[in-house]
Design an enzyme around this catalytic site. Structure first.
Site, PDB file in Angstrom:
ATOM      1  N   PHE A  11       0.836  -1.210   0.000  1.00  0.00           N
ATOM      2  CA  PHE A  11       0.000   0.000   0.000  1.00  0.00           C
ATOM      3  C   PHE A  11       0.873   1.263   0.000  1.00  0.00           C
ATOM      4  O   PHE A  11       0.788   2.097  -0.923  1.00  0.00           O
ATOM      5  CB  PHE A  11      -0.914  -0.082   1.233  1.00  0.00           C
ATOM      6  CG  PHE A  11      -1.537   1.207   1.661  1.00  0.00           C
ATOM      7  CD1 PHE A  11      -2.204   2.025   0.763  1.00  0.00           C
ATOM      8  CD2 PHE A  11      -1.481   1.589   3.006  1.00  0.00           C
ATOM      9  CE1 PHE A  11      -2.794   3.209   1.189  1.00  0.00           C
ATOM     10  CE2 PHE A  11      -2.073   2.765   3.436  1.00  0.00           C
ATOM     11  CZ  PHE A  11      -2.723   3.577   2.523  1.00  0.00           C
ATOM     12  N   GLY A  36       2.162  -7.753  -0.179  1.00  0.00           N
ATOM     13  CA  GLY A  36       1.886  -6.816  -1.274  1.00  0.00           C
ATOM     14  C   GLY A  36       1.227  -7.535  -2.448  1.00  0.00           C
ATOM     15  O   GLY A  36       1.163  -8.765  -2.477  1.00  0.00           O
ATOM     16  N   SER A  75       7.306  -5.056   5.021  1.00  0.00           N
ATOM     17  CA  SER A  75       6.947  -5.751   6.268  1.00  0.00           C
ATOM     18  C   SER A  75       5.455  -6.015   6.276  1.00  0.00           C
ATOM     19  O   SER A  75       4.674  -5.181   5.816  1.00  0.00           O
ATOM     20  CB  SER A  75       7.274  -4.893   7.497  1.00  0.00           C
ATOM     21  OG  SER A  75       6.891  -5.585   8.678  1.00  0.00           O
ATOM     22  N   ASN A 104      20.056  -5.806   5.465  1.00  0.00           N
ATOM     23  CA  ASN A 104      20.393  -5.911   4.035  1.00  0.00           C
ATOM     24  C   ASN A 104      20.211  -4.582   3.309  1.00  0.00           C
ATOM     25  O   ASN A 104      21.032  -4.198   2.468  1.00  0.00           O
ATOM     26  CB  ASN A 104      19.525  -6.986   3.366  1.00  0.00           C
ATOM     27  CG  ASN A 104      19.914  -8.387   3.808  1.00  0.00           C
ATOM     28  OD1 ASN A 104      21.059  -8.625   4.199  1.00  0.00           O
ATOM     29  ND2 ASN A 104      18.969  -9.307   3.768  1.00  0.00           N
ATOM     30  N   TYR A 150       6.289  -7.486  15.555  1.00  0.00           N
ATOM     31  CA  TYR A 150       6.329  -6.268  14.736  1.00  0.00           C
ATOM     32  C   TYR A 150       7.038  -5.147  15.496  1.00  0.00           C
ATOM     33  O   TYR A 150       7.999  -4.547  15.000  1.00  0.00           O
ATOM     34  CB  TYR A 150       4.902  -5.855  14.379  1.00  0.00           C
ATOM     35  CG  TYR A 150       4.793  -4.699  13.419  1.00  0.00           C
ATOM     36  CD1 TYR A 150       5.315  -4.777  12.130  1.00  0.00           C
ATOM     37  CD2 TYR A 150       4.123  -3.528  13.786  1.00  0.00           C
ATOM     38  CE1 TYR A 150       5.197  -3.712  11.244  1.00  0.00           C
ATOM     39  CE2 TYR A 150       3.995  -2.469  12.898  1.00  0.00           C
ATOM     40  CZ  TYR A 150       4.529  -2.562  11.635  1.00  0.00           C
ATOM     41  OH  TYR A 150       4.403  -1.516  10.764  1.00  0.00           O
TER      42      TYR A 150
END
Ligand code: UDP
Length: 319
Positions: A11, A36, A75, A104, A150
């Protein structure tokens, strides 16, 4: 700039791709489509300034060509326990995206001498004891609670970002994103706005969890993207809250959706549906964004809902 965005099919990632392309940058989008959707990027197929890499951000990243900025937006982000795309049901991927993925993406920024921007979150404040939340508040997070995968991954990501800034001199930014909504938000992710706007358009009663006294502050996506772009162009390394400071109870939020959509079906209270550790209050203090970035949101909730409706109607196959 040539900008790498992880979570480009999400989003926020896809809205950010559009905005960066509109500003004349070229974009390398990266996503593994766990949360996604390719639908969010189909309109960019054939755009000579857009290049896509399908990859999990938690694996080693190689980007051919130069990178001037790396933006880490990958995420899972929904706290809804029933959503297959929520972080309750993707706990290991969520921790890997926040921890290994940040490492990364910082590595890419370091090897290209690029800017780095971390999409952090109001969730780092946990169930806050300071209200509204200022960036200097350290938060109230249960490290073994159900939201920890999270919250703690994002807290670690902020620490790692500052470590790369302080030790390696990387030009970093940290945006703490508060509740945001708008077109391309997944209708299935179980959060308050997609659940309720979908229910309203289907003329169903809106599901308010608990008694609806818990508060949130909802920001329209275009306002949020404006703030992120301003932060990227700034020199600010410490975290900046970006969100709408207009706080309301979830009950008033539901009433606003019903009023704006003319939904006659009312509201149903689901006392048992409220998640463990669901924050009771949330509201950004945006003093830093106002003073450092000259930013504040412009679109109020009713206008934002009206702008989001066509996307939801199209996804639901109704007009
Ligand atoms: N909520 C609700 N009904 C729904 C979905 C969510 O009442 O159908 C509540 C939820 O319990 C929380 C608030 O709305 O208190 C915001 O939840 P959301 O999932 O949007 O994200 P959060 O702000 O908790 O990260």
């Amino acid at each position: 700039m040539r900008v790498l965005i992880s979570g480009a099919a999400g989003f926020l990632g896809s809205n950010l791709c559009d905005r960066l392309l509109a500003e004349g940058h070229s974009v390398v989008g990266m996503d593994n489509f766990v949360t996604g959707s390719p639908d969010n990027l189909t309109h960019l197929a054939g755009n000579p300034n857009f290049f896509f890499i399908r990859q999990d951000v938690s694996n080693f990243i190689f980007v051919p060509g130069k990178v001037d900025a790396a933006l880490h937006f990958a995420s899972p982000a929904s706290p809804n326990a029933e959503s297959p795309k929520g972080y309750f049901n993707l706990p290991i991927q969520t921790m890997k995206a926040g921890a290994l993925g940040t490492h990364n993406m910082l590595g890419v920024a370091r090897s290209h001498q690029a800017k780095f921007l971390l999409a952090s979150t109001s969730e780092i404040y946990g169930d806050p004891q300071v209200h509204p939340q200022v960036e200097t508040y350290f938060g109230n997070v249960d490290p073994v609670g159900p939201r920890a995968v999270y919250d703690e991954a994002k807290r670690f990501a902020e620490s790692l970002t500052m470590a790369y800034h302080r030790y390696h001199g990387i030009d970093t930014r940290i945006v703490r994103i508060f509740n945001t909504y708008g077109p391309r938000m997944s209708l299935e992710d179980g959060r308050a706005l997609p659940n309720m706007l979908k229910q309203a358009l289907l003329r169903q009663p809106l599901t308010v969890y608990g008694d609806g006294s818990q508060t949130r502050s909802f920001c329209y996506v275009d306002d949020l993207v404006d703030g992120i772009i301003k932060l990227l162009y700034s020199d600010e390394h410490l975290p900046v809250n970006i969100g709408n400071p207009v706080e309301m109870s979830i009950l008033d939020f539901a009433k606003t959706i019903n009023r704006t959509t003319n939904n006659p079906a009312g509201i149903v209270f689901l006392a048992g549906q409220r998640a463990v550790r669901d924050p009771q209050v949330r509201q950004p203090d945006i003093t830093r964004a106002r003073t450092l970035l000259n930013w504040e949101p412009k679109i109020d909730l009713e206008e934002g809902i009206r702008r989001t409706m066509p996307y939801f109607q199209q996804k639901l196959g109704i007009r």
